[in-house]
Design a protein around this motif. Sequence first.
Motif, short mmCIF file in Angstrom:
data_model
loop_
_atom_site.label_atom_id
_atom_site.label_comp_id
_atom_site.label_asym_id
_atom_site.label_seq_id
_atom_site.Cartn_x
_atom_site.Cartn_y
_atom_site.Cartn_z
N ALA A 1 0.83 -1.20 0.00
CA ALA A 1 0.00 0.00 0.00
C ALA A 1 0.86 1.26 0.00
O ALA A 1 0.59 2.23 -0.71
CB ALA A 1 -0.93 0.00 1.21
N ILE A 2 1.93 1.24 0.79
CA ILE A 2 2.81 2.41 0.86
C ILE A 2 3.53 2.63 -0.47
O ILE A 2 3.57 3.76 -1.00
CB ILE A 2 3.84 2.24 2.01
CG1 ILE A 2 3.13 2.38 3.37
CG2 ILE A 2 4.97 3.26 1.89
CD1 ILE A 2 4.01 2.08 4.57
N GLU A 3 4.08 1.57 -1.04
CA GLU A 3 4.84 1.71 -2.29
C GLU A 3 3.95 2.16 -3.45
O GLU A 3 4.34 3.00 -4.27
CB GLU A 3 5.54 0.39 -2.62
CG GLU A 3 6.69 0.09 -1.66
CD GLU A 3 7.33 -1.27 -1.92
OE1 GLU A 3 6.72 -2.08 -2.65
OE2 GLU A 3 8.44 -1.50 -1.41
N GLU A 4 2.73 1.62 -3.52
CA GLU A 4 1.82 2.00 -4.60
C GLU A 4 1.30 3.42 -4.43
O GLU A 4 1.09 4.14 -5.41
CB GLU A 4 0.66 1.01 -4.70
CG GLU A 4 1.05 -0.38 -5.15
CD GLU A 4 1.77 -0.37 -6.49
OE1 GLU A 4 1.38 0.43 -7.37
OE2 GLU A 4 2.72 -1.14 -6.67
N THR A 5 1.11 3.85 -3.18
CA THR A 5 0.66 5.22 -2.94
C THR A 5 1.76 6.21 -3.29
O THR A 5 1.48 7.30 -3.80
CB THR A 5 0.21 5.40 -1.48
OG1 THR A 5 -0.79 4.42 -1.17
CG2 THR A 5 -0.37 6.78 -1.25
N LEU A 6 3.01 5.84 -3.05
CA LEU A 6 4.13 6.70 -3.45
C LEU A 6 4.18 6.83 -4.97
O LEU A 6 4.48 7.90 -5.50
CB LEU A 6 5.45 6.13 -2.92
CG LEU A 6 5.74 6.43 -1.44
CD1 LEU A 6 6.91 5.60 -0.95
CD2 LEU A 6 6.00 7.91 -1.23
N LYS A 7 3.86 5.75 -5.69
CA LYS A 7 3.77 5.85 -7.14
C LYS A 7 2.66 6.82 -7.53
O LYS A 7 2.79 7.63 -8.44
CB LYS A 7 3.49 4.48 -7.76
CG LYS A 7 4.65 3.51 -7.72
CD LYS A 7 4.26 2.20 -8.40
CE LYS A 7 5.38 1.18 -8.32
NZ LYS A 7 4.98 -0.10 -8.94
N LEU A 8 1.55 6.72 -6.80
CA LEU A 8 0.39 7.57 -7.07
C LEU A 8 0.72 9.05 -6.92
O LEU A 8 0.25 9.89 -7.67
CB LEU A 8 -0.76 7.17 -6.13
CG LEU A 8 -2.05 7.98 -6.17
CD1 LEU A 8 -2.78 7.72 -7.47
CD2 LEU A 8 -2.94 7.64 -4.99
N THR A 9 1.59 9.36 -5.94
CA THR A 9 1.93 10.77 -5.67
C THR A 9 3.22 11.19 -6.35
O THR A 9 3.70 12.30 -6.11
CB THR A 9 2.07 10.99 -4.15
OG1 THR A 9 3.15 10.18 -3.66
CG2 THR A 9 0.79 10.66 -3.42
N GLY A 10 3.77 10.33 -7.21
CA GLY A 10 5.00 10.68 -7.89
C GLY A 10 6.18 10.79 -6.94
O GLY A 10 7.10 11.56 -7.16
N GLY A 11 6.17 10.02 -5.83
CA GLY A 11 7.26 10.02 -4.87
C GLY A 11 7.13 11.06 -3.77
O GLY A 11 8.02 11.18 -2.93
N ASN A 12 6.03 11.82 -3.74
CA ASN A 12 5.83 12.85 -2.71
C ASN A 12 5.41 12.17 -1.41
O ASN A 12 4.28 11.71 -1.26
CB ASN A 12 4.76 13.84 -3.18
CG ASN A 12 4.64 15.02 -2.25
OD1 ASN A 12 4.66 14.89 -1.03
ND2 ASN A 12 4.50 16.21 -2.84
N ARG A 13 6.31 12.10 -0.46
CA ARG A 13 6.06 11.34 0.78
C ARG A 13 5.01 12.00 1.67
O ARG A 13 4.20 11.31 2.29
CB ARG A 13 7.38 11.15 1.55
CG ARG A 13 8.40 10.33 0.76
CD ARG A 13 9.68 10.14 1.54
NE ARG A 13 10.63 9.31 0.79
CZ ARG A 13 11.80 8.90 1.29
NH1 ARG A 13 12.17 9.28 2.51
NH2 ARG A 13 12.60 8.15 0.55
N GLU A 14 5.07 13.33 1.73
CA GLU A 14 4.09 14.03 2.57
C GLU A 14 2.67 13.80 2.06
O GLU A 14 1.73 13.54 2.82
CB GLU A 14 4.39 15.53 2.62
CG GLU A 14 5.60 15.92 3.48
CD GLU A 14 6.92 15.54 2.82
OE1 GLU A 14 6.91 15.29 1.60
OE2 GLU A 14 7.94 15.50 3.53
#
Length: 487
Positions: free
Chosen positions: A441-454
Motif C-alpha cells: 500500500a505504501i509503495e503504490e501510494t508513493l507511485k500515485l503521488t510521484g514520490g511525494n512522501r508528505e
Amino acid sequence: MSDESANPNASSESARLYDPGELRLLVVDNEAAHARAMTESLEKVGYKCEVATSGPEAAKLVQRETYDIIITDMVMNDVDGMEILKLARKQLPDCEVVMVTGHATVPIAVEAMQKGAFNFLEKPITPARLRAIVEKAADAVALRRQNTELMQRLDERYGFEGIVYTSDKMKGVIDRLRRIAATDATVLITGESGTGKEMIAQAIHQNSPRRNKRIVALNTRAVSENLVESELFGHVKGSFTDAVADRVGAFQYANGGTLFLDEVGDMPMSTQIKLLRVLEESQITRVGDNKSIKVNVRLISATNRPLEDMIETGVFRNDLYFRLKVVTVELPALRERRDDVIPLMDHFRKMFLRRHEKPTAHFTPAVTKRFFAYDWPGNIRQLRNFVETMVVLDTDGSLDIDDLPPELADEAPESSEPVALVGGGESSLIGQPLSTVERWAIEETLKLTGGNREEAAKILKIGARTLYRRLDQYKNEEEGGEEEQAE
C-alpha cells in the motif's frame, strides 16, 4: 578616419537580430591610432571592443578569451592577419573574422575569405563602411545563435529526454525509438487516438541524421479525398478546376527530411497505389504533369486503426502495408501505463501555469486519486485537456474536485474499494502477512503521488514520521537481504 554621417547604421534598430552590447569584438592593428579610431567608431553604436596592437598579443587573446567578431589587419609583424584567421577558425569556430587590407593586398584578402573570413575592408576605412560590415557580421552571428537555440528547444521538446514517462512499458518504447531514430528506416506508429503518435514521429526525426532538415506532417483524414494526391505529390496549374497555380506537394517540400503521414489508414485506394510507387522508385509525379521528380524522404506513418483488419476487408493494400511497416512502434494506451499519469499531470500543470501566466497551483490528493483511477479513453490528449481546463478555472491555487471537468467531476466519490494501481496485482496479496500488505500500500501510494512522501502520508492517513520509519525499515531489510546473498 572621419565620421561621414550622423546616423551611419545600415539598417534600422528594429530590424536588428541582436543587441550590439551583447557582442564581444576584438580589433587588431599594429597602428595603435588606427585601432583606437575603429574602436571608438564601433563603441559609439553600442559594441563592446577590445584592442590588440600586435599579432602575438591578438593570438594570446584569441586563445584565452571568447569573441563574436574579430577585425584584424592583414599585414602585421610576427603574426599576420592570416595567422589570426587560422587561429580563430580553430579556437572560435562561431566567430566571424573581418580582414582589413590595403589596395596591394586585396587578392590576399579574397584568399582569406575563401579560407573562412567573413569579409574584408579596404583602406582607407570610413566609419559608415566599417559599421555596415560589422553589422552584417553581427547579423550572421545572431542568426547562428538563433538556429542553435531553436535546435536546443526542439531537443528539449521533441528529444527523447522531453518525453514524460516512468512506466516500464514506455521505457521499452523509448529504447526501441533510440535504435530506430539513427537509421533511415520507414516507420509505422500504431496506437489509440491521443497516445502521442505525432510527438513520437517528431522525436524520431529530431534524433535522426535528418534533424537539420524539415519534418512535414500531413493528416490524410483531414484532407478531402479528391485533394489527397495534390497535397502529397503537388499539382501543376490547370490540372483541375481550382488549380490556379503550380503547387509543391508534401513529398517535395519534405525533400531531404521526414514526411509524417498521420491516419494513413484513411488514404483512398487510388492514392495508396501511387504512394506505393513513390516508395519503390523514390520519385513523384505531380497531378497533371508527366515529368517525374526525384525525392529523398524518410517516411513515418501512423494509424489508430488495425491495418490488418482493413486489408482483410479490402480497403487497404497488403503490399503498401508491408512497405510502411519496415519498423513498427506500438504506443500503449494511457490506462496501460498508469505509472505515467502522475508525472504527466505534473508536466502539464507546470506547462499551462506558464502559458496562462497563473500563479502556483497544485493538485489535491483527491484529484490525484481520481486521475489515477480514470480509464482515459482519450489518452494523453484528454489528460492534457483536463489539466488545462483545471488550471484555467482555478482561483485559489488548489486544483481540487471543484476544478475538475464534467467527465471526472461526475464520477462517483471514492469508495473504500482498493484501486487497481498495478493492473489487479493486489489480488495476489490475499493470504499474505499484514506487513506485506502494508508495504504494498505504501509503495503504490508513493507511485500515485510521484514520490511525494508528505502527500502519500496524507492519503494513507498516517503521520509523515511513520511513513519515513517504514521506508527506512524496508531499505534496511533489502540491504540485509543483499548482504546475506553476498555471503
